[in-house]
Design an enzyme around this catalytic site. Structure first.
Site, PDB file in Angstrom:
ATOM      1  CB  CYS A 243      -1.016  -0.040   1.142  1.00 52.85           C
ATOM      2  SG  CYS A 243      -2.441   1.019   0.813  1.00 52.85           S
TER       3      CYS A 243
ATOM      4  CG  HIS B  48      -3.338  -3.075   3.873  1.00 50.41           C
ATOM      5  ND1 HIS B  48      -2.165  -2.699   4.456  1.00 50.41           N
ATOM      6  CD2 HIS B  48      -3.762  -2.023   3.146  1.00 50.41           C
ATOM      7  CE1 HIS B  48      -1.910  -1.453   4.104  1.00 50.41           C
ATOM      8  NE2 HIS B  48      -2.845  -1.015   3.312  1.00 50.41           N
TER       9      HIS B  48
HETATM   10  N1  GLN Z   1      -1.677   6.916   1.858  1.00 51.55           N
HETATM   11  C1  GLN Z   1      -1.983   5.991   0.869  1.00 51.55           C
HETATM   12  C2  GLN Z   1      -3.367   6.109   0.231  1.00 51.55           C
HETATM   13  O1  GLN Z   1      -4.340   6.385   0.909  1.00 51.55           O
HETATM   14  C3  GLN Z   1      -1.716   4.598   1.418  1.00 51.55           C
HETATM   15  C4  GLN Z   1      -2.762   4.095   2.399  1.00 51.55           C
HETATM   16  C5  GLN Z   1      -2.386   2.811   3.044  1.00 51.55           C
HETATM   17  O2  GLN Z   1      -1.224   2.438   3.148  1.00 51.55           O
HETATM   18  N2  GLN Z   1      -3.390   2.124   3.536  1.00 51.55           N
HETATM   19  O3  GLN Z   1      -3.464   5.934  -0.945  1.00 51.55           O
END
Ligand code: GLN
Length: 248
Positions: free
Chosen positions: A97, A197
């Site tokens: 992510c 995730h």
């Molecule tokens: N900040 C990033 C987004 O919202 C990654 C989010 C995350 O790692 N869950 O796209």
């Protein structure tokens, strides 16, 4: 098993900042799957004030909110030399992510702030004006073997790949890289990025073993991993797949 080093060295990048949705569970999976085979995982945690070692076999960068990502992005871009060198030498890199986004060229957040990436993966990410959230199911082909990966995604970023990498998989459920092209994640050699995730590896043990197999190969360790009894992991995988199916 042939003789060889019995430990995989893992560099956990920014564990304090980039650890959301139990991403640390991925490290636990690497550790246990090695221990069950009489092998060891050694973990070097690298934070804002530390340099990145070049001699690890596996590098891991988890997810984080934009605020945390902004804290680490420039720090990582500035000191990514040894990471790049290790990747060129055959080390495995896994980004999840926010970590996946920082393996690319840059991430532009919803407030317009552009965070530099490492450029290890040829991809760009910019936040859209909605979040892409939910269960994910995709088919992943690695080393000629196609298997299903399940998990969960929650991101604002829309990622588009350049010619230097290919999608990690084709979506059956979920939004993936950008909600448009049916693709999820990216892979280039032993560099892997994904939005999945949940954490990623407990429900997808074959993927954990694919990454560990590469890491062990880079470590000069035993060729091939002994099979494990993955019945619990497969049951968890099936629950996640059923839940994803029900949501559509
Ligand atoms: N900040 C990033 C987004 O919202 C990654 C989010 C995350 O790692 N869950 O796209």
């Amino acid at each position: 098993m042939s003789a060889g080093p019995s430990a995989v060295r893992l560099c956990h990048l920014y564990p304090e900042h980039m650890n959301i949705y139990a991403d640390r569970g991925n490290i636990a999976v690497f550790r246990r799957r090695l221990e069950w085979r009489g092998l060891k995982l050694e973990v070097a945690e690298v934070g804002l004030g530390d340099s990145i070692p070049a001699d690890c076999h596996l590098y891991y960068l988890g997810g984080g909110q934009d605020r945390d990502q902004a804290l680490v992005a420039e720090n990582l871009a500035r000191k990514a030399g040894p990471l790049r060198q290790a990747a060129e030498d055959g080390a495995v890199v896994l980004g999840v992510c926010g970590g996946y986004q920082l393996l690319g060229h840059s991430y532009t957040a919803s407030d317009g702030r552009r965070m530099p990436g490492t450029g290890l993966l040829d991809l760009e990410t910019a936040a859209g004006n909605s979040r892409l959230i939910g269960d994910v199911v995709l088919d992943v082909t690695l080393m000629g073997q196609t298997s299903e990966v399940v998990g969960y995604e929650n991101h604002a970023g829309r990622t588009h790949l350049g010619g230097g990498c290919t999608p990690l998989g084709r979506l059956r459920r979920g939004h993936g890289n950008n909600g448009d092209d049916g693709c999820e994640g990216a892979v280039a050699g032993r560099l892997v990025g994904t939005y999945v995730h949940g954490p990623l590896l407990p429900k997808n043990p074959w993927l954990a073993d694919a990454l560990l197999g590469w890491a062990l190969d880079h470590a000069g360790g035993p060729a091939g991993l002994e099979p494990l009894d993955d019945s619990i992991e497969h049951a968890a995988h099936a629950v996640a797949r059923t839940r994803a199916g029900r949501k559509r």
